[in-house]
Design a protein around this motif. Structure first.
Motif, PDB file in Angstrom:
ATOM      1  N   ASP A 132       0.869  -1.221  -0.119  1.00  0.00           N
ATOM      2  CA  ASP A 132      -0.140   0.126   0.280  1.00  0.00           C
ATOM      3  C   ASP A 132       0.895   1.391   0.016  1.00  0.00           C
ATOM      4  OD1 ASP A 132       0.281  -1.570   2.725  1.00  0.00           O
ATOM      5  OD2 ASP A 132       0.422   0.777   3.042  1.00  0.00           O
ATOM      6  N   MET A 133       2.007   1.170   0.487  1.00  0.00           N
ATOM      7  CA  MET A 133       2.774   2.481   0.447  1.00  0.00           C
ATOM      8  C   MET A 133       2.612   3.429   1.542  1.00  0.00           C
ATOM      9  SD  MET A 133       5.906   2.105  -0.865  1.00  0.00           S
ATOM     10  CE  MET A 133       6.657   3.564  -1.305  1.00  0.00           C
ATOM     11  N   MET A 134       1.981   2.839   2.615  1.00  0.00           N
ATOM     12  CA  MET A 134       1.505   3.930   3.690  1.00  0.00           C
ATOM     13  C   MET A 134       2.821   3.891   4.530  1.00  0.00           C
ATOM     14  SD  MET A 134      -1.298   5.122   3.119  1.00  0.00           S
ATOM     15  CE  MET A 134      -1.697   4.818   1.520  1.00  0.00           C
ATOM     16  N   ASP A 135       2.960   5.133   5.203  1.00  0.00           N
ATOM     17  CA  ASP A 135       4.231   5.112   6.203  1.00  0.00           C
ATOM     18  C   ASP A 135       3.867   4.098   7.489  1.00  0.00           C
ATOM     19  OD1 ASP A 135       5.989   6.629   4.382  1.00  0.00           O
ATOM     20  OD2 ASP A 135       4.849   8.507   5.117  1.00  0.00           O
ATOM     21  N   GLY A 136       4.607   3.599   8.035  1.00  0.00           N
ATOM     22  CA  GLY A 136       4.470   2.903   9.238  1.00  0.00           C
ATOM     23  C   GLY A 136       3.908   1.719   9.244  1.00  0.00           C
ATOM     24  N   ARG A 137       3.358   1.123   8.240  1.00  0.00           N
ATOM     25  CA  ARG A 137       2.541  -0.163   8.036  1.00  0.00           C
ATOM     26  C   ARG A 137       3.296  -1.436   8.387  1.00  0.00           C
ATOM     27  NH1 ARG A 137       5.503   0.007   3.208  1.00  0.00           N
ATOM     28  NH2 ARG A 137       4.418  -1.263   1.764  1.00  0.00           N
ATOM     29  N   VAL A 138       4.582  -1.257   8.145  1.00  0.00           N
ATOM     30  CA  VAL A 138       5.221  -2.765   8.436  1.00  0.00           C
ATOM     31  C   VAL A 138       5.231  -2.677  10.044  1.00  0.00           C
ATOM     32  CG1 VAL A 138       7.659  -3.859   8.230  1.00  0.00           C
ATOM     33  CG2 VAL A 138       6.594  -2.667   6.270  1.00  0.00           C
ATOM     34  N   ALA A 139       5.648  -1.794  10.843  1.00  0.00           N
ATOM     35  CA  ALA A 139       5.685  -1.936  12.041  1.00  0.00           C
ATOM     36  C   ALA A 139       4.200  -2.132  12.675  1.00  0.00           C
ATOM     37  CB  ALA A 139       6.133  -0.459  12.790  1.00  0.00           C
ATOM     38  N   GLU A 140       3.074  -1.628  12.286  1.00  0.00           N
ATOM     39  CA  GLU A 140       1.956  -1.794  12.678  1.00  0.00           C
ATOM     40  C   GLU A 140       1.688  -3.315  12.443  1.00  0.00           C
ATOM     41  OE1 GLU A 140       0.135   0.757  13.797  1.00  0.00           O
ATOM     42  OE2 GLU A 140      -1.816  -0.063  13.958  1.00  0.00           O
ATOM     43  N   ILE A 141       1.839  -3.746  11.252  1.00  0.00           N
ATOM     44  CA  ILE A 141       1.629  -5.242  10.995  1.00  0.00           C
ATOM     45  C   ILE A 141       2.313  -6.112  11.965  1.00  0.00           C
ATOM     46  CG2 ILE A 141       1.713  -7.138   9.221  1.00  0.00           C
ATOM     47  CD1 ILE A 141       1.008  -4.862   7.263  1.00  0.00           C
ATOM     48  N   ARG A 142       3.420  -5.734  12.075  1.00  0.00           N
ATOM     49  CA  ARG A 142       4.444  -6.784  12.602  1.00  0.00           C
ATOM     50  C   ARG A 142       3.877  -6.610  14.420  1.00  0.00           C
ATOM     51  NH1 ARG A 142       6.821 -10.399  11.375  1.00  0.00           N
ATOM     52  NH2 ARG A 142       5.465 -11.317  12.698  1.00  0.00           N
ATOM     53  N   GLY A 143       3.479  -5.494  14.797  1.00  0.00           N
ATOM     54  CA  GLY A 143       3.191  -5.467  15.911  1.00  0.00           C
ATOM     55  C   GLY A 143       1.889  -6.193  16.400  1.00  0.00           C
ATOM     56  N   LEU A 144       1.152  -6.145  15.555  1.00  0.00           N
ATOM     57  CA  LEU A 144      -0.215  -6.905  15.767  1.00  0.00           C
ATOM     58  C   LEU A 144      -0.203  -8.612  15.439  1.00  0.00           C
ATOM     59  CD1 LEU A 144      -3.315  -6.687  16.274  1.00  0.00           C
ATOM     60  CD2 LEU A 144      -3.740  -6.648  13.788  1.00  0.00           C
ATOM     61  N   LEU A 145       0.630  -8.993  14.511  1.00  0.00           N
ATOM     62  CA  LEU A 145       0.944 -10.418  14.427  1.00  0.00           C
ATOM     63  C   LEU A 145       1.652 -10.867  15.523  1.00  0.00           C
ATOM     64  CD1 LEU A 145       2.533 -10.510  10.538  1.00  0.00           C
ATOM     65  CD2 LEU A 145       0.273 -11.154  11.317  1.00  0.00           C
ATOM     66  N   ASP A 146       2.627 -10.165  16.160  1.00  0.00           N
ATOM     67  CA  ASP A 146       3.214 -10.543  17.479  1.00  0.00           C
ATOM     68  C   ASP A 146       2.278 -10.633  18.378  1.00  0.00           C
ATOM     69  OD1 ASP A 146       5.699 -10.410  15.742  1.00  0.00           O
ATOM     70  OD2 ASP A 146       6.587  -8.996  16.832  1.00  0.00           O
ATOM     71  N   GLU A 147       1.500  -9.458  18.647  1.00  0.00           N
ATOM     72  CA  GLU A 147       0.228  -9.697  19.663  1.00  0.00           C
ATOM     73  C   GLU A 147      -0.500 -10.926  19.410  1.00  0.00           C
ATOM     74  OE1 GLU A 147      -0.476  -5.407  19.850  1.00  0.00           O
ATOM     75  OE2 GLU A 147      -2.745  -6.200  20.071  1.00  0.00           O
ATOM     76  N   GLU A 148      -0.855 -11.166  18.340  1.00  0.00           N
ATOM     77  CA  GLU A 148      -1.676 -12.340  18.176  1.00  0.00           C
ATOM     78  C   GLU A 148      -1.090 -13.762  18.056  1.00  0.00           C
ATOM     79  OE1 GLU A 148      -5.140 -12.012  18.292  1.00  0.00           O
ATOM     80  OE2 GLU A 148      -5.069  -9.898  18.695  1.00  0.00           O
ATOM     81  N   GLY A 149       0.293 -13.868  18.427  1.00  0.00           N
ATOM     82  CA  GLY A 149       0.808 -15.146  18.393  1.00  0.00           C
ATOM     83  C   GLY A 149       1.529 -15.444  17.084  1.00  0.00           C
ATOM     84  N   LEU A 150       1.546 -14.644  16.105  1.00  0.00           N
ATOM     85  CA  LEU A 150       2.162 -15.035  14.820  1.00  0.00           C
ATOM     86  C   LEU A 150       3.386 -14.224  14.630  1.00  0.00           C
ATOM     87  CD1 LEU A 150      -1.592 -14.435  13.489  1.00  0.00           C
ATOM     88  CD2 LEU A 150      -0.381 -16.713  13.275  1.00  0.00           C
ATOM     89  N   SER A 151       4.110 -14.337  15.565  1.00  0.00           N
ATOM     90  CA  SER A 151       5.535 -13.719  15.422  1.00  0.00           C
ATOM     91  C   SER A 151       6.440 -14.395  14.399  1.00  0.00           C
ATOM     92  CB  SER A 151       6.285 -13.605  16.876  1.00  0.00           C
ATOM     93  OG  SER A 151       6.499 -14.841  17.189  1.00  0.00           O
ATOM     94  N   HIS A 152       5.916 -15.658  13.973  1.00  0.00           N
ATOM     95  CA  HIS A 152       6.659 -16.568  13.167  1.00  0.00           C
ATOM     96  C   HIS A 152       6.588 -16.130  11.617  1.00  0.00           C
ATOM     97  CE1 HIS A 152       2.975 -18.483  13.807  1.00  0.00           C
ATOM     98  NE2 HIS A 152       3.200 -19.091  12.535  1.00  0.00           N
ATOM     99  N   ILE A 153       5.487 -15.142  11.312  1.00  0.00           N
ATOM    100  CA  ILE A 153       5.022 -14.875  10.029  1.00  0.00           C
ATOM    101  C   ILE A 153       6.036 -13.652   9.450  1.00  0.00           C
ATOM    102  CG2 ILE A 153       3.147 -14.220   8.733  1.00  0.00           C
ATOM    103  CD1 ILE A 153       2.426 -16.964   9.498  1.00  0.00           C
ATOM    104  N   PRO A 154       6.654 -14.130   8.673  1.00  0.00           N
ATOM    105  CA  PRO A 154       7.540 -13.165   7.593  1.00  0.00           C
ATOM    106  C   PRO A 154       6.894 -11.904   7.112  1.00  0.00           C
ATOM    107  CG  PRO A 154       8.067 -15.308   7.025  1.00  0.00           C
ATOM    108  CD  PRO A 154       6.972 -15.454   7.683  1.00  0.00           C
ATOM    109  N   ILE A 155       7.379 -10.836   7.026  1.00  0.00           N
ATOM    110  CA  ILE A 155       6.790  -9.711   6.101  1.00  0.00           C
ATOM    111  C   ILE A 155       7.760  -9.333   5.036  1.00  0.00           C
ATOM    112  CG2 ILE A 155       6.204  -7.352   6.014  1.00  0.00           C
ATOM    113  CD1 ILE A 155       5.544  -7.545   9.017  1.00  0.00           C
ATOM    114  N   MET A 156       7.155  -9.561   3.821  1.00  0.00           N
ATOM    115  CA  MET A 156       7.775  -9.195   2.509  1.00  0.00           C
ATOM    116  C   MET A 156       7.203  -7.691   2.266  1.00  0.00           C
ATOM    117  SD  MET A 156       8.325 -10.909  -1.076  1.00  0.00           S
ATOM    118  CE  MET A 156       6.678 -11.284  -1.788  1.00  0.00           C
ATOM    119  N   SER A 157       7.996  -6.866   2.474  1.00  0.00           N
ATOM    120  CA  SER A 157       7.586  -5.341   2.012  1.00  0.00           C
ATOM    121  C   SER A 157       7.880  -4.863   0.811  1.00  0.00           C
ATOM    122  CB  SER A 157       8.397  -4.455   3.105  1.00  0.00           C
ATOM    123  OG  SER A 157       7.832  -3.226   3.093  1.00  0.00           O
TER     124      SER A 157
END
Ligand code: PBG
Length: 324
Positions: free
Chosen positions: A166-191
């Motif tokens: 999407d190219m919004m600023d800050g979305r990688v941190a937001e996605i990483r944070g929510l995935l981690d919070e929900e027990g999905l810290s093993h899911i990688p992000i290809m930005s």
């Protein structure tokens, strides 16, 4: 050493010499196949501008995923065409959304193929922009929550990796944070960290039915004239927790791929986008180029520039060719 002591042609003289000194090797391991998921059953609607590609209902998607797996393609990336669009892109993060259903079906029937999902709102908003629009402006911060929710719903449906485009600023941190919070810290992000505002996306927007209904994407996608900014964008996404950095499109941006390869220490993916595919296919239909050879040459050039992974609509044909 100069001619006649040195003769560059000596090691080009036969197939084995050429094979032995080849510097860049394309492998089916490098390839990611983009696919378009649509509601319904038995739907296989040709995308006119992208010969060989279709909007596919889940039953057909599973077949194509199986073919890709059999050809040796390790991963695919899913784009969804929802049944309805609205201002809040509701179907992007619905549990029974098209991408969520497609992930479940593919992971059930073809468990060995890696399923990546494109995380964006443009196919799901009625205005066709990649974020939430307020007073005619694509609002960055208001979009982050919905993007993270979308990524989470994909991961919960079984996606192996998420790819925000999407190219919004800050979305990688937001996605990483929510995935981690929900027990999905093993899911990688290809930005899609370095995504240019490109005319080469034309055929894709027809395929994904995601063209903006007003204005353009210049306020969020990068200016094609910039390369120092690419480093800044990539660095920012790495800081925010990206695992793979993507450059998009590929062919007009080989210098950017090369430059990032020198400057960053994460794997680099390059998106050989729809327009790059369609132009070659059109040339083939006109009888003006040998598409197979042109595709191989372009993919090798992307790899030579420094890409570790290539998203390409030619992935299945190329994997078959490489593994034959
Ligand atoms: C969604 C998205 C786009 C592409 C991938 N993800 C289109 C766009 O930004 O308009 C383009 C892919 C292609 O052209 O093959 N934002």
């Amino acid at each position: 050493m100069l001619f006649p002591d040195f003769r560059g042609r000596r090691l080009r003289a036969n197939k084995n010499f050429r094979r032995m000194i080849r510097e860049t090797r394309l492998s089916s391991d490098d390839l990611i196949l983009p696919l378009f998921a649509i509601e319904g059953t038995g739907v296989k609607k040709p995308i006119e501008s992208m010969p060989g590609h279709f909007q596919l209902s889940c039953d057909h998607l599973v077949k194509v995923a199986q073919d890709a797996h059999d050809a040796g393609v390790p991963a695919l990336i899913l784009f969804g065409i929802p049944d309805k669009k609205d201002a809040l892109a509701t179907r992007a993060y619905a549990k029974d959304g098209i991408v969520q259903k497609a992930i479940e079906q593919i992971k059930e029937k073809v468990p060995d193929i890696t399923v990546i999902t494109d995380v964006c709102l443009c196919g799901y908003t009625d205005h066709g922009h990649c974020g939430i629009v307020e007073n005619g402006i694509v609002e960055n911060d208001a979009s982050l929550d919905l993007l993270a929710k979308t990524a989470l719903s994909h991961a919960q449906a079984g996606a192996d990796m998420v790819a925000p485009s999407d190219m919004m600023d800050g979305r990688v941190a937001e996605i990483r944070g929510l995935l981690d919070e929900e027990g999905l810290s093993h899911i990688p992000i290809m930005s899609y960290a370095v995504k240019y505002n490109s005319a080469f996306y034309g055929p894709f927007r027809q395929a994904a039915e995601s063209a903006p209904q007003f204005g353009d994407r210049k306020t969020y996608q990068m200016d094609p004239a910039n390369s120092i900014e690419a480093i800044r964008e990539a660095t920012m996404d790495i800081e925010e927790g990206a695992d793979i950095i993507m450059v998009k499109p590929a062919l007009s941006y080989l210098d950017i791929i090369y430059r990032l390869k020198e400057e960053i220490d994460l794997p680099i993916a390059a998106y050989n986008v729809s327009g790059e595919y369609s132009i070659i296919k059109a040339g083939e239909i006109m009888g003006w180029v040998n598409a197979k050879d042109v595709i191989m040459e372009t993919l090798v050039s992307i790899k030579r520039a420094g890409a570790d992974l290539i998203l390409t609509y030619s992935a299945v044909d190329v994997a078959r060719e490489l593994n034959s």
